[in-house]
Design a protein around this motif. Structure first.
Motif, mmCIF file in Angstrom:
data_model
loop_
_atom_site.group_PDB
_atom_site.id
_atom_site.type_symbol
_atom_site.label_atom_id
_atom_site.label_comp_id
_atom_site.label_asym_id
_atom_site.label_seq_id
_atom_site.Cartn_x
_atom_site.Cartn_y
_atom_site.Cartn_z
ATOM 1 N N ASP A 107 41.342 35.907 49.532
ATOM 2 C CA ASP A 107 40.410 34.402 49.696
ATOM 3 C C ASP A 107 39.760 34.534 51.138
ATOM 4 O O ASP A 107 41.027 33.498 52.405
ATOM 5 C CB ASP A 107 41.492 33.574 48.828
ATOM 6 C CG ASP A 107 40.106 32.030 49.830
ATOM 7 O OD1 ASP A 107 39.092 32.527 50.663
ATOM 8 O OD2 ASP A 107 40.841 31.124 48.763
ATOM 9 N N GLN A 151 44.034 31.519 51.695
ATOM 10 C CA GLN A 151 42.993 31.397 52.955
ATOM 11 C C GLN A 151 44.164 31.161 54.018
ATOM 12 O O GLN A 151 43.642 31.821 54.910
ATOM 13 C CB GLN A 151 41.903 30.077 52.403
ATOM 14 C CG GLN A 151 41.005 30.383 53.537
ATOM 15 C CD GLN A 151 39.893 29.546 53.112
ATOM 16 O OE1 GLN A 151 39.521 28.855 51.710
ATOM 17 N NE2 GLN A 151 38.717 29.064 54.109
ATOM 18 N N SER A 153 37.293 29.591 46.856
ATOM 19 C CA SER A 153 39.129 28.678 46.770
ATOM 20 C C SER A 153 39.059 27.947 45.749
ATOM 21 O O SER A 153 40.203 28.765 44.765
ATOM 22 C CB SER A 153 39.802 28.384 48.256
ATOM 23 O OG SER A 153 38.665 29.066 49.489
HETATM 24 MG MG LIG Z 1 38.083 28.915 50.638
#
Ligand SMILES: [Mg+2]
Ligand SMILES: Nc1ncnc2c1ncn2[C@@H]1O[C@H](COP(=O)(O)OP(=O)(O)OP(=O)(O)O)[C@@H](O)[C@H]1O
Length: 584
Positions: free
Chosen positions: A497, A417, A376
């Protein structure tokens, strides 16, 4: 100090009202001060000479002055309410506006619950304190001084009793106030603990229930609330002493004045009317002294709030637009050159170390790696959610720091995410991607993200209301709406993500196929835990502990990379259950 005064700069259009307000109060004080003199005259000259005409005319004058005082008081009240409510509105707006400019790094500095408390409780504290200051800070000292001067003018011997009382009272109250404010300061520190406990508990109430942690949470809350109770009690107990101390002092003063005054009247050096006026001033002076001490408490109580608000208003965004920003993203090519990145300057080890990477425009690239391997962190640098610590990231051949941030973020669409939906209809949520998107375009994006199939089954379809945080849709449904929202931006780079982690494998494959067919020229970066999500990508990056372990086509990696081969075999069933995390 200047930092503490900075919230006052937010008075802006209410500055005039704030200045005028104490002037009205001065008017009220003057009227209040004249009345005892007139009262004394009625007694001495009117009643003494049995002159009804004088009594009536002075009475009417008194009424007029009282009405004028009332008017001044009302205007003072109105203006101070307006100025303090205006200050609070402007403070909230200034904080909110500044928070919107915060970069992710700025947001990391403040906790969400801290920001909410600052926007609500702290602003209310300042509003109350400011209102009190406007009403009393000028009025109380002014009234005390004028009453004292008039008392000395009427009779210096009696007036000196006031002076002694004021000195003694100031010493007693000062001592009380110093200890009280110490406790109040502690109360406000503990408010933060309480707010944190409440916010964490309320926002994560489902998790609390799932883990049957209600008792633990209750105890935590009880402790935080108990702490505040104890401190408040200590502070209030000291404040409660002020009343009796005041009453006793006033009574002693009245007694002394009456005693000395009576003797003076008998000896002819004081008139009854003058004695009455002096008694009225006595009350006035001592009451004003009490007000001054209350202002002192109020100011110390709000000092912490002022400091906390100033912190938010004065926080400078760590992301700024360059002077001559590039307003056009040529294509979706991405390049990382010697990039190091750490979330905090003081961190010993950077999260990303010496990253060199070149992705062609239109390429689809998978990113896999253990949790915490900085996948990320890597993609967050592309849309400038964070800035690199050293090295550079370019998009379309231009350093991301040279772009206008809005242009860049419109062209680099990220499905984060930790994604969120907002309260509103599904269409409202989709249009975050493109406010001008037609319903057809929204439906088209949902088809690509495989979201249309469940939306069509909902009672009000695209007009279905989404609750705050998307609590009335499932994890996989939420992810698909978020992907559709990102697609509506028609970006040159699309970053997912871990965005299909809650979507079943078949739907995941359908979404990827739609991407390849429908947006072939968009560069796609797909972070995933499942090999199946990335095995059809042109190339795959393997992240390992903040570094690129390997970058190549799926076939190349299968041949040469041990990590990839193990994961591949474990997930396609041809080996024992290997996992990313077991490599660490
Ligand atoms: Mg991540
Ligand atoms: N906002 C942050 N502030 C400080 N450190 C952070 C922050 N976000 C992540 N980190 C740290 O950076 C490292 C890399 O985190 P990152 O989220 O990039 O990993 P990831 O590969 O995406 O993991 P996952 O697969 O679990 O999503 C971790 O050690 C993490 O503790």
């Amino acid at each position: 100090m200047s930092e503490l005064l900075s919230p006052l700069a937010q008075l802006k259009e209410f500055k005039k009202t704030a200045i005028v307000s104490p002037l009205w109060m001065i008017g009220e004080v003057i009227c209040e001060m004249i009345i005892p003199i007139l009262m004394g005259k009625i007694v001495d000259e009117g009643i003494g000479n049995k002159d009804m005409g004088y009594i009536a005319s002075t009475g009417i004058l008194m009424l007029g002055i009282a009405l004028l005082g009332l008017f001044c008081g009302c205007m003072g009240g109105l203006t101070r309410s307006k100025a303090s409510a205006g200050l609070s509105r402007n403070l909230r707006k200034a904080m909110h506006d500044n928070i919107q400019t915060f970069s992710f790094a700025n947001i990391d500095k403040f906790s969400t619950s801290g920001l909410v408390t600052r926007l609500t409780t702290d602003v209310s504290n300042i509003q109350n304190a400011f209102m009190m200051v406007l009403s009393m800070a000028v009025r109380a000292p002014m009234s005390m001084i004028v009453a004292m001067i008039l008392a000395f003018y009427l009779n210096a011997r009696i007036a000196s009793i006031y002076l002694i009382a004021v000195i003694i009272l100031s010493i007693i109250m000062g001592t009380l106030m110093i200890t009280t404010t110490r406790y109040f300061k502690k109360v406000f520190e503990r408010y933060d603990q309480l707010n944190e406990s409440v916010q964490e508990n309320v926002s994560a109430i489902r998790v609390v229930k799932a883990y049957v942690r209600e008792d633990y949470e209750n105890n935590k809350f009880k402790k935080a609330a108990g702490n505040i109770y104890e401190m408040f009690l200590k502070a209030e107990m000291r404040l409660a002493c002020i009343g009796p101390v005041m009453t006793t002092t006033i009574n002693v003063c009245i007694l002394l004045i009456s005693w000395i005054g009576a003797h003076m009247i008998v000896s002819g050096s004081l008139t009854t009317g003058q004695l009455m006026s002096l008694l009225a001033y006595c009350m006035n002076i001592l009451m004003s002294l009490m007000m001054v001490s209350m202002i002192f408490v109020m100011l110390t109580m709000s000092e912490a709030s002022v400091r906390r608000i100033a912190e938010v208003i004065n926080e400078k965004s760590l992301l700024t637009n360059p002077e001559n920003p590039v307003m056009d993203v040529k294509d979706g090519a991405i390049e990382f050159k010697n990039v190091d990145f750490a979330y905090k300057k003081e961190a010993k080890e950077p999260v990303l170390k010496n990253i060199n990477l070149s992705i062609k425009s239109g390429e689809s690239v998978g990113i896999i790696g253990a949790t915490g391997s900085a996948k990320s962190s890597l993609v967050n640098l592309i849309s400038r959610l964070y800035d690199v610590t050293s090295g550079s990231v370019t998009v379309g051949g231009v350093d991301v720091r040279d772009y206008d941030i809005e242009t860049l973020r419109n062209q680099v669409s990220v499905v984060l995410q930790k994604n969120e939906l907002f309260s509103g209809t599904i269409l409202d949520n989709l249009r975050w991607g493109d406010p001008n998107a037609t319903q057809e375009e929204c439906i088209r994006a949902c088809q690509m993200a495989c979201a249309d199939e469940f939306i069509e089954r909902m009672p009000e379809r695209y007009n279905t209301h989404i609750e705050q945080g998307g609590s009335n849709v499932s994890g996989g449904q939420k992810q698909r709406i978020c992907i559709a929202r990102a697609l509506l931006k028609k970006p040159k780079i699309l970053i997912l993500d871990d965005s299909t982690s809650a979507v079943d494998t078949a739907t995941d494959a359908k979404i990827r196929k739609a991407f390849n067919d429908e947006i072939p020229n968009t560069t796609k970066l797909i972070i995933a835990q499942r090999i199946s999500s990335v095995e059809n990508c042109d190339r795959i990056i393997i992240m390992d502990n903040g570094q690129i372990n390997d970058f190549g086509t799926p076939n190349e990696l299968l041949e040469r990379n041990e990590i990839y081969r193990e994961i591949y075999e474990s997930q396609t069933g041809s080996s024992a259950d290997a996992d990313f995390d077991e490599k660490n």
